[in-house]
Design a protein around this motif. Structure first.
Motif, PDB file in Angstrom:
ATOM      1  N   ALA B 164      61.940  83.872 -14.869  1.00 14.20           N
ATOM      2  CA  ALA B 164      61.502  82.503 -15.121  1.00 14.20           C
ATOM      3  C   ALA B 164      60.195  82.206 -14.406  1.00 14.20           C
ATOM      4  O   ALA B 164      59.426  81.355 -14.831  1.00 14.20           O
ATOM      5  CB  ALA B 164      62.569  81.522 -14.666  1.00 14.20           C
ATOM      6  N   ARG B 165      59.936  82.915 -13.346  1.00 17.63           N
ATOM      7  CA  ARG B 165      58.733  82.615 -12.568  1.00 17.63           C
ATOM      8  C   ARG B 165      57.485  83.329 -13.078  1.00 17.63           C
ATOM      9  O   ARG B 165      56.411  83.133 -12.545  1.00 17.63           O
ATOM     10  CB  ARG B 165      58.952  83.074 -11.132  1.00 17.63           C
ATOM     11  N   LEU B 166      57.647  84.194 -14.049  1.00 13.36           N
ATOM     12  CA  LEU B 166      56.491  84.999 -14.445  1.00 13.36           C
ATOM     13  C   LEU B 166      55.569  84.236 -15.385  1.00 13.36           C
ATOM     14  O   LEU B 166      56.015  83.390 -16.154  1.00 13.36           O
ATOM     15  CB  LEU B 166      56.970  86.262 -15.155  1.00 13.36           C
TER      16      LEU B 166
ATOM     17  N   LYS C  55      46.145  79.380 -14.631  1.00 10.58           N
ATOM     18  CA  LYS C  55      45.540  78.399 -15.531  1.00 10.58           C
ATOM     19  C   LYS C  55      46.531  77.290 -15.875  1.00 10.58           C
ATOM     20  O   LYS C  55      46.233  76.104 -15.728  1.00 10.58           O
ATOM     21  CB  LYS C  55      45.090  79.087 -16.832  1.00 10.58           C
ATOM     22  N   THR C  56      47.705  77.726 -16.323  1.00 11.19           N
ATOM     23  CA  THR C  56      48.714  76.738 -16.695  1.00 11.19           C
ATOM     24  C   THR C  56      49.038  75.849 -15.510  1.00 11.19           C
ATOM     25  O   THR C  56      49.157  74.628 -15.638  1.00 11.19           O
ATOM     26  CB  THR C  56      49.974  77.465 -17.174  1.00 11.19           C
ATOM     27  N   THR C  57      49.185  76.477 -14.376  1.00 10.52           N
ATOM     28  CA  THR C  57      49.514  75.710 -13.178  1.00 10.52           C
ATOM     29  C   THR C  57      48.438  74.673 -12.888  1.00 10.52           C
ATOM     30  O   THR C  57      48.744  73.526 -12.550  1.00 10.52           O
ATOM     31  CB  THR C  57      49.676  76.672 -11.998  1.00 10.52           C
ATOM     32  N   THR C  58      47.193  75.061 -13.038  1.00  5.52           N
ATOM     33  CA  THR C  58      46.113  74.105 -12.792  1.00  5.52           C
ATOM     34  C   THR C  58      46.226  72.917 -13.736  1.00  5.52           C
ATOM     35  O   THR C  58      46.139  71.765 -13.316  1.00  5.52           O
ATOM     36  CB  THR C  58      44.740  74.789 -13.003  1.00  5.52           C
TER      37      THR C  58
END
Ligand SMILES: Nc1ncnc2c1ncn2[C@@H]1O[C@H](COP(=O)(O)OP(=O)(O)OP(=O)(O)O)[C@@H](O)[C@H]1O
Ligand SMILES: Nc1ncnc2c1ncn2[C@@H]1O[C@H](COP(=O)(O)OP(=O)(O)OP(=O)(O)O)[C@@H](O)[C@H]1O
Ligand SMILES: [Mg+2]
Ligand SMILES: [Mg+2]
Lengths: 358, 269, 278, 406, 331
Positions: B164-166, C55-58
């Motif tokens: 899930a963290r990937l 990127k997604t996290t940003t």
């Protein structure tokens, strides 16, 4: 500090798939076992056995069983109470039909019986999913309770429909009945718990466990990559039923000594065990222990604090108990939706990085 | 069954292993696949392309037994395949990845890869419960295979991470690893390179080519990156709203006017 | 196509400013290690980087969707029009004009395609007629959706879902769109079309775009400015045109070496090559 | 101190019944302390423990209080009683289950530590039938009696007795179980409406009581012909049906109302001094009276034990002897400020159940009171005695108990 | 007409009515499930709480008087006023809205995006909490609830139909309260269906149920939606509480009626408002007829399990219930 994975290298896959790959964990595990088996029996008294340890041990078995079904295989079940009743009544019937046989055998047979019943009620799971399944398992709950209440053969035609455990022993040591010594009942349950925990652990780390989890996480994909859903689900129901049956048998024979089916194995029991599993952590054996301990101990602790220490009226304490348990459940879920086991895991991860914050 | 041939770069392509015969698949009013036939030869890389909603994924689902076509037959190894459940199809040596990643989110990467090997593990319930004898030996043996694939796909460092963290791209790779772990004869890949940049696509292409080379695995591949498709595949099927509009080598397809109109568009470099 | 001249005249007002943010998931996993970027009003800014770069996290840190994934911005700040948006609700941000198109579609499975699009207009209060007009506009961009308007989104193909997600965002008449991998899973023509749509909306209506994209080629073709993210840090930024000429970018992101584009079949070595950071 | 655990339930589905009983039980001991300085000069101490009518909590309560020198348990739940029977026997602590619990515990030769005087369920069942006989001049042949019962061990208790009695007196018995909690009883009452039994009797508890009385009113079943057991005959059971409940009856083994001197004492020494267990507004209600009656019987047993053993500070074993030798006569009751509050009876080793005298009460909706309409009368000893003997010997056989008196 | 047939008809009609009462409880579940994918275990306790609050307000009871008295040694119980039913209902609705807001604020907003089972568990925590609070607030004794609804069998219908059968048939028995419940339920269902199908908020509600994150990303304020649906569910709980409370008095067991609603839900489909009604009717009729016909043969008290078994049978053929949204199975 001591929590180091580094320097603890594994050179084979056997070692890597151990239950406790980290030395420190392993050490702690043996220490707990040693205390449980070698120290507690000598210091135990009636109160600790009957009010705290027995319910804890027995609920832990049930929680492991349910965790296999809900936490590993993803089949939410609210039939636990009914299945425990099967264990209890099967045990009672075996005890009265074959009085000379060791209690150990009775309990195992009761587990087996429950496994079979559980599989039957697990059949709809092949079509019904999620909460629909959860509600559907209530059919098992209500039907089984009704059945044991209704058919006198199950309670040997006793006047009131209660069953009470006659005295039975293992190697001459009384295990059931009022004269069974506290340490014996404790050890008996502890042995079963240890056995169940080890079996559960072995099953969940291997092939079966992985097919359960695959079904849980995404059943369609699991089937497409080759998991036979019928087999996976039904084995989960069987194994879970086996454990729950054992716990039901112990609950009746060793812990309470007499039960009335509707009261002892009602729907609230199903919920209670489910809470244990969720609070403890779905898909974690350790979580089952933690959840059982939490829900057995918390009310006692609250009661002791409220009534004995603070001297409040019992009813206010009882109401506050509800409020606090409810609030704690919510607080726990908010802090860590994946249960106490996950809290523990995160704590370990942090320890590993210690003294750096991340 | 026709005989095989040798490709330009020296790979041997065998006879037809799987043949789709006049497949038609409908969902209520929607016709996802309309009377399509094509074959897949042993050892080849077969691409399926077409615009969005053309029915490509549905076709893979038909192959893996998840969708049952209203008409038509799937022939496998020269005989019509009886109606079977998806897991039975998988047991025949067909593994796949999914367009919308379908990893088991609650498990670690290693466990996900190991699920790919379920078909190879036969220890009974009791042996597993006691973790002695067959169960343990089998676990170790299969773990070795899984580790080899993990090494091969360069995901050793995330072995124990919950999937899930990937990030997206790595998940795709783990999915490939899971499919490969089954040591399939036929591998179905549904957009394995979506969401990757060029460098990662290059890696992925390499993996696919190597699987095909080293294990002789037959591969059916859906992909929207024409560069990848044209470079990797031996033959291409083109679908358009359920119909087949082209089938042939990449060059043939690339120059097929119908394909250009329906899918490739004009400016394809 | 864009040229360098274009980038200068949009340098006007800074709309979004991300200042040295650090993001931690689950209290332990540090993902962004100090990311800063600025998005000028009316710009198209590309955020590039490999898998797991962040990127997604940003984007989620900007739109505040992180919290629901147990992630947390622990340092730095995100400012929209000079206002700190750290505390505001994602829905509040949408009302202010920032909308995110999430990676991996995230359609409302049980709603029909049309209902999905209409939820996009949830925050609008400019009347049914305008919404209906925009619905038509979205259908004209994605005719395929019109055909499938009555089917549940859960049953549409991957690409169709991607169109739904895009269309849904457009329905909100945003001021700023955070696009996460808009081209993923779309057929080649459509990829180009999507970027054309982005460009035309940007030009006609002055909508600002921040897009995370793997298709570097396309992204740099349409963007004005680009940031390259690696392992949670910005390793390079510059006007798109410049980035396109950068030899490293060329090699690793555009797949081009001195000799031009290589065939995927010819890439023989897949061992990791040079990195800016490691 | 003389320790009396009170396993009460002030929460859960049966709280409405549990609260007044627990209040009555507690207030009487407080009265003894306040007014008399304890019993025989030793102060009483009440340890209340909340069970929520739940057996597991009951066990916890038992285990946590037994170490404190508990003299007698009053578990107030049939489930907990079954649980504790073997335990109290092993620990040699007496248990008093007044009007509930295991009926065959009346046989003291088998159940050495369990007492269920002055009356048990089977007396109750027989009391109902006797009352009907009385109404019909001794002949109820061919009449129809329906039993509406809580589908649990408790509710099933009277069935055997009623079946025997039906055979003996030639009336027809039909059984209508109601599942916990009993919120929905349409089926049962439609059936009653169809079959038109002459009388309905009820073994209900909790919400089941109110709903049954309401439903009876709805189908216009004549309330005078509806007779509950003592657990179905409290104020809150009839109150919610309003005027429609007028005339409803219930059997009882103790008196009702607050017309007894002892209540003035309680008011004076306990309520007015702010020492009441509850709000003090329950005095004189049926269940409060019952709780107080239980406490009174316990106190009298203490006095008896003190007399036998010549010590004021008795232990549980002595308490057992006291209970076994208990004699309740009218003089004593008058002395205690409770004239005719309950039947007079003696307990013996063979008979832990007392004589089983049962009276009948009736509800008057206009004055909102219960009143005793038939005095405590004997029940069918033949039938009950045989059943007790049968059930207790089965228990003895199952548990290897050699019965007899010591 | 043969009496047996008339009796069966009577059972049938009463089954329908009982079904409506179940459906009233089930409706609350459906609303919350539809709007957030949460299986709200606390619905039953909410009905209890609402009814207790209503009675408490009507009687001018001082909330938490029990603790206040215990802590401060005071002796207060009542304000000494009586609030008319209508006003009390309005005030109770206000309390339920406040409760909804608190739930959103303290529970739901911290659990955005969690799996359904976790949310389910949270509602169980909520149920415990609310149960404790309502007892502390209003006391656990039984209270009579009378807002002037008619009770008892309808003489009119009884007299009208008495002639249909032989002398053994006394006419159909139909409870007035049940008829009121039926009307109320019909109104509720119509209102709720209109709300959820034809309004923007209704659509947003369904979107939230599908995907919290995506809903957030298009600007649907989860917080608002949740306050909204929990308020509506609170209102439905109040209605159910009034009906059941009038029937049996207001006390703890009221919270257990949730168990009667579950098979209804399952049969009708968790996501369908009309499903709740149809499910209720089928369950009501099914269990009553079964008890009427088969019950006597097997010793009665079959209703509890029969409802579940009946629902289970339906599910085997339609895993999403009769009217539930099809469970989307795709890869
Ligand atoms: N289970 C289903 N029920 C209803 N319609 C379906 C179902 N599965 C697929 N479809 C429809 O069939 C058509 C083909 O879908 P499919 O997923 O095969 O497309 P695809 O070629 O893979 O497209 P993409 O490139 O966008 O993934 C689509 O229009 C889709 O909406
Ligand atoms: N919910 C989560 N919990 C823990 N770690 C996470 C979570 N989501 C993402 N990560 C980690 O954060 C890092 C950055 O992920 P992110 O999704 O932002 O990458 P990305 O640049 O969008 O990659 P991709 O191009 O593959 O989508 C990854 O290493 C990933 O493992
Ligand atoms: Mg597809
Ligand atoms: Mg991403």
């Amino acid at each position: 500090m001591f929590y180091r994975e580094s320097g603890d290298f594994k050179s084979s896959y056997e070692q890597d798939s151990q239950t406790f790959p980290i030395k420190f964990d392993r050490f702690r595990y043996y220490a707990v076992l040693a205390i449980a088996f070698l120290v507690v029996p000598f210091v135990i008294n009636d109160y600790w056995a009957n009010a705290i340890l027995l319910p804890f041990l027995i609920y832990a078995i049930a929680a492991i069983g349910l965790n296999i079904l809900v936490g590993y295989a993803g089949q939410v079940s609210l039939g636990t109470g009914g299945f425990m009743a099967v264990g209890a009544y099967a045990c009672y019937k075996f005890m009265t039909m074959m009085p000379e046989v060791s209690m150990f055998v009775h309990v195992l047979l009761a587990g087996g019986m429950t496994a079979i019943v559980c599989v039957v009620f697990g059949l709809p799971s092949l079509r019904i999913k999620g909460f629909y399944l959860a509600v559907a398992t209530l059919a098992a709950q209500f039907f089984l309770v009704w059945l044991f209440n209704r058919v006198p053969w199950f309670y040997n035609y006793s006047a009131s429909g209660q069953i009470s455990a006659p005295e039975r022993d293992v190697f001459g040591i009384l295990i059931t009945g009022p004269n069974a010594p506290a340490w014996a009942t404790y050890m008996f349950s502890l042995i079963f718990l240890t056995l169940c925990a080890v079996i559960a652990r072995n099953l969940t780390r291997g092939t079966i466990g992985r097919s359960w989890m695959a079904i849980r996480d995404m059943d369609i994909a699991a089937e497409i990559i080759g998991v036979n859903p019928l087999k996976a689900k039904l084995t989960a129901f069987a194994v879970s039923g086996f454990f729950i049956g054992i716990s039901g048998a112990l609950f009746f024979s060793v812990y309470l000594g007499a039960v009335e089916v509707g009261e002892a194995f009602g729907i609230s029991k199903s919920f209670l065990v489910l809470f244990m599993v969720i609070i403890g952590g779905l898909g974690s054996i350790f979580g089952s222990f933690a959840g059982a301990a939490f829900l057995v101990l918390l009310p006692v602790v609250l009661k002791v604090v409220g009534v004995d220490v603070l001297g409040w009226p019992t009813d206010i304490v009882a109401h506050f108990q509800l409020v606090i348990v409810g609030a704690l459940i919510i607080v726990f879920l908010i802090a860590e939706p994946h249960g106490m086991a996950q809290l523990w895991r995160v704590a370990k991860e942090k320890l590993r990085l210690w003294p750096f914050p991340h | 069954m026709q005989d095989g041939y040798i490709t330009a770069d020296g790979r041997k392509i065998g006879g037809v292993v799987m043949e789709m015969k006049n497949i038609t698949l409908r969902f209520g009013g929607v016709v996802a696949i309309k009377d399509i036939s094509f074959d897949i030869r042993e050892g080849e890389i077969r691409a399926i392309i077409g615009p969005n909603g053309a029915g490509k994924s549905s076709m893979l689902n038909v192959i893996s037994g998840f969708y049952v076509p209203q008409e038509g037959e799937v022939w496998f190894h020269g005989e019509p395949r009886p109606q079977m459940r998806p897991y039975e199809v998988a047991q025949q040596g067909i593994a796949r990845t999914f367009q919308n990643i379908a990893l088991f989110e609650g498990m670690s990467v290693l466990d996900n890869v190991m699920t790919g090997r379920l078909g190879h593990m036969k220890a009974g319930l009791f042996s597993q419960a006691l973790w002695k004898g067959k169960a343990e030996a089998e676990e170790v043996a299969n773990r070795e295979v899984a580790e080899k694939i993990i090494d091969f796909l360069e995901i050793q460092h995330i072995r124990k991470t919950p999937v899930a963290r990937l990030p997206y791209g790595l998940k795709k790779r783990v999915e490939l690893a899971r499919a490969l772990a089954a040591e399939p004869k036929l591998l179905l890949l549904d957009e394995p390179m979506a969401g990757m940049n060029v460098e990662e696509k290059e890696d992925m292409s390499r993996f696919i080519l190597d699987v095909n080379d080293e294990f002789g695995t037959t591969i059916a591949l859906i992909e929207h990156d024409m560069g990848v498709v044209m470079d990797l595949s031996d033959r291409v099927v083109v679908m358009d709203y359920g119909k087949k509009i082209g089938d042939g080598t990449p060059d043939e397809v690339r120059n097929n006017q119908q394909v250009i109109d329906a899918y490739l568009g004009v400016s394809n470099d | 196509m864009l040229d360098a001249a274009k980038t200068t005249d949009v340098q006007a007002e800074t709309l979004l400013e991300v200042n040295n943010i650090e993001v931690i998931y689950n209290h332990v996993i540090l993902v962004l290690k100090g990311v800063s970027l600025t998005v000028p009003k009316g710009g198209i800014i590309a955020l590039l980087g490999g898998n797991g770069a962040g990127k997604t996290t940003t984007l989620k840190a900007i739109s505040n969707l992180l919290r629901s994934e147990r992630g947390e911005v622990t340092k730095g700040s995100v400012k929209y029009r000079g206002q700190n948006v750290h505390e505001s609700d994602p829905a509040e941000l949408v009302r202010q004009g920032v909308i995110q198109v999430m990676e991996g579609r995230h359609c409302f499975e049980h709603l029909t395609v049309e209902e999905n699009l209409l939820t996009g207009a949830y925050t609008r209060s400019d009347g049914k007629a305008n919404v209906a007009a925009d619905l038509e506009m979205v259908y004209s961009y994605f005719p395929r959706l019109k055909e499938r308007r009555k089917s549940q989104a859960g049953y549409t193909s991957g690409g169709e879902q991607q169109m739904v997600a895009m269309g849904r965002a457009l329905m909100s008449r945003p001021e700023t769109v955070l696009l996460d991998e808009p081209s993923m899973g779309l057929a080649p023509q459509l990829v180009e079309q999507i970027f054309e749509i982005v460009k035309s909306i940007n030009e006609k209506e002055g909508v600002t775009f921040l897009l995370a994209e793997q298709n570097t080629n396309m992204a740099l073709k349409y963007a004005h400015y680009g940031y390259i993210l690696e392992s949670g840090r910005i390793v390079m930024d510059g006007p798109a045109a410049e980035l396109r000429e950068n030899p490293d970018v060329k090699e690793f992101y555009l797949g081009m070496s001195e000799e031009g584009r290589k065939s995927f079949r010819d890439v023989r070595s897949y061992r990791r090559r040079k990195r800016w950071l490691s | 101190d003389l320790v009396f655990p009170s396993l009460s339930y002030r929460t859960g589905p049966y709280a409405a019944g549990g609260i007044p009983f627990a209040d009555g039980y507690a207030d009487y001991f407080t009265l003894l302390n306040e007014r008399d300085g304890g019993i025989g000069g030793v102060m009483t101490k009440l340890i209340e423990c909340e069970t929520g009518y739940n057996t597991e909590k009951g066990v916890e309560c038992y285990e946590s209080t037994k170490g404190e020198g508990a003299l007698v348990y009053q578990p107030l739940s049939t489930g907990i009683t079954y649980q504790l029977i073997p335990k109290v026997t092993a620990d040699n602590i007496p248990m008093h289950t007044m009007g509930y619990g295991r009926t065959s515990a009346a046989n003291g030769e088998v159940f050495s530590n369990v007492f269920n005087y002055p009356a048990n369920y089977w007396n109750g069942a027989s009391g109902v039938v006797n009352y009907l006989l009385e109404l019909n001049d001794g002949d109820i042949k061919g009449k129809k009696l329906a039993l509406v019962y809580h589908n649990s061990a408790y509710g099933k208790e009277p069935i055997r007795t009623l079946e025997e009695l039906a055979e003996k007196h030639g009336f027809e018995l039909s059984l209508l179980p109601v599942d916990h909690p009993g919120q929905e009883q349409k089926s049962q009452w439609l059936q009653i409406r169809r079959e038109r039994p002459d009388y309905v009797t009820m073994w209900g508890w909790g919400v089941m009581n109110q709903v049954a009385i309401q439903e009876a009113a709805n189908i216009r079943f004549p309330m005078e012909n509806f007779i509950g057991v003592w657990w179905s005959g409290a104020e809150h059971d009839v109150m919610s049906a309003g005027d429609a409940a007028n005339g409803y009856k219930a059997v009882t083994f103790h008196n009702v109302g607050r017309d007894f001197p002892v209540f003035n004492h309680i008011q004076k020494y306990v309520v007015d001094t702010g020492k009441a267990a509850g709000a003090g507004d329950q005095i004189g209600t049926v269940l409060y009276n019952r709780g107080m009656y239980a406490a009174m019987l316990a106190a009298e047993a203490v006095k008896t034990a003190q007399g036998i053993h010549g010590t004021a500070d008795i232990d549980a074993a002595m308490m057992r002897d006291g209970m076994q030798a208990l004699e309740m006569n009218e003089a004593k009751m008058v002395d205690l400020g409770m004239p005719n509050f309950g039947p007079t009876f003696n307990v013996s080793c063979e008979n832990h159940g007392g004589p089983g005298l049962v009276g009948v009460t009736q509800w008057d909706a206009s004055s909102q009171t219960w009143s005793l309409i038939s005095d405590f009368k004997a029940t069918d000893g033949d039938v009950i005695g045989a059943l007790v003997a049968e059930d207790s010997s089965a228990y003895a056989a199952e548990n290897n108990i050699t019965s007899g008196c010591n | 007409m043969p009496d047996q047939f008339l009796f069966a008809t009577e059972v049938f009609i009463n089954g329908l009515m009982a079904g409506v009462l179940y459906a009233l409880v089930a409706l609350g579940f459906v609303l919350i499930y539809k709007a957030s994918g949460i299986f709200n275990y606390a619905q039953g306790v909410m009905a209890l709480f609402a009814a207790m609050t209503l009675v408490g307000i009507m009687n001018g009871q001082v909330p938490f008087s029990h603790i206040i008295n215990a802590v401060f040694g005071t002796d207060i119980h009542h304000f000494g006023w009586h609030v008319p039913a209508f006003l009390a209902i309005l005030l109770t609705v206000g309390v339920m809205v406040l409760f909804a807001w608190l739930v959103q604020r303290l529970v739901m907003r911290h659990l955005v995006g969690q799996e359904p089972i976790i949310l389910f568990m949270a509602t169980i925590g909520l149920a415990y909490f609310l149960e404790g609070v309502s007892d502390l607030m209003w006391g656990s004794e039984i209270k009579k609830l009378d807002i002037g609804l008619p009770q008892g069998g309808s003489f009119w219908i009884e007299d009208m139909t008495a002639g249909l059968g032989s002398d053994n048939f006394y006419g159909f028995f139909i409870d007035n309260l049940d008829m009121v419940a039926t009307v109320v339920a019909a109104l509720l269902v119509i209102g709720l269906v209109l709300f959820s199908q034809y309004t923007k908020q209704g659509r947003a509600m369904r979107a939230v149920a599908d995907d919290h994150q995506a809903a957030l990303s298009v600007g649907i304020s989860l917080n608002f939606i949740w306050v909204l649906v929990w308020s509506v569910a609170g209102f439905v709980a109040l209605v159910a509480g009034i009906m059941w409370g009038t029937k049996s008095g207001v006390q703890f067991s009221l919270s257990l009626i949730a168990l009667k609603a579950l098979p209804v839900l399952m049969l009708g489909g968790f996501t369908s408002i009309p499903g709740a009604i149809v499910g209720g009717l089928i369950i009501g009729v099914g269990e009553k007829l079964f008890e009427f016909s088969v019950g006597p043969l097997v010793g009665g008290a079959t209703e509890n399990w029969f409802a579940y078994v009946l629902a289970l049978l339906f599910l085997v053929f339609r895993p999403q219930g009769l009217f539930g949204e099809k469970i989307i199975e795709r890869v």
